[in-house]
Design an enzyme around this catalytic site. Structure first.
Site: not given
Length: 141
Positions: A73-75
């Site tokens: 989850q790069f966010t």
């Protein structure tokens, strides 16, 4: 490296309508990888997550043989301090992040726990049935 940890009664992840991973009671772990992270950060986050005392009777994931759904989850590195559009400039670029995420999965799998995941960089639909409070741990390098 950041991990957003949620205790769940069940959870699944699907890609293009096909379930690629599902668990019953356990943890959903959303993993964000910072541009400066390395294997030392992976080891720390995996150990910290597995030993959080967030189940009944003050037990951790290893104590109860919890199921794990681990999702990239790069966010988690979205920065909204300036403007209205988040910047993800502190997230690690995809190629090296994929290698560190694989390392993260391997360390979780080495515990013998049931580890499920989606697909790195895919558009995933994650279904989570929360079971109590969530926990966030952040290790900034």
């Amino acid at each position: 490296m950041r991990a957003l940890v949620q205790r769940v009664s069940q959870a699944s992840v699907s890609i293009d309508g096909e379930i690629t991973g599902s668990i019953d009671a356990g943890l959903v772990i959303l993993v964000g990888i910072h541009e400066d992270d390395d294997e030392e950060d992976v080891t720390y986050i995996v150990s910290k997550t597995l030993n959080l005392r967030i189940f009944s009777n003050n037990t951790g994931a290893l104590d109860i043989h919890a199921n794990l759904l681990v999702i990239s989850q790069f966010t988690l590195y979205g920065d909204t301090r300036r403007g209205r559009r988040p910047s993800f400039s502190h997230a690690m670029p995809p190629e090296p992040a994929a290698a560190l995420f694989d390392c993260t999965l391997r360390l979780f799998e080495q515990t013998g726990l049931n580890v499920q995941t989606g697909q790195f960089q895919a558009h995933m639909l994650v279904s989570i049935h929360n079971d109590g409070p969530g926990f966030h741990h952040d290790r900034l390098c």
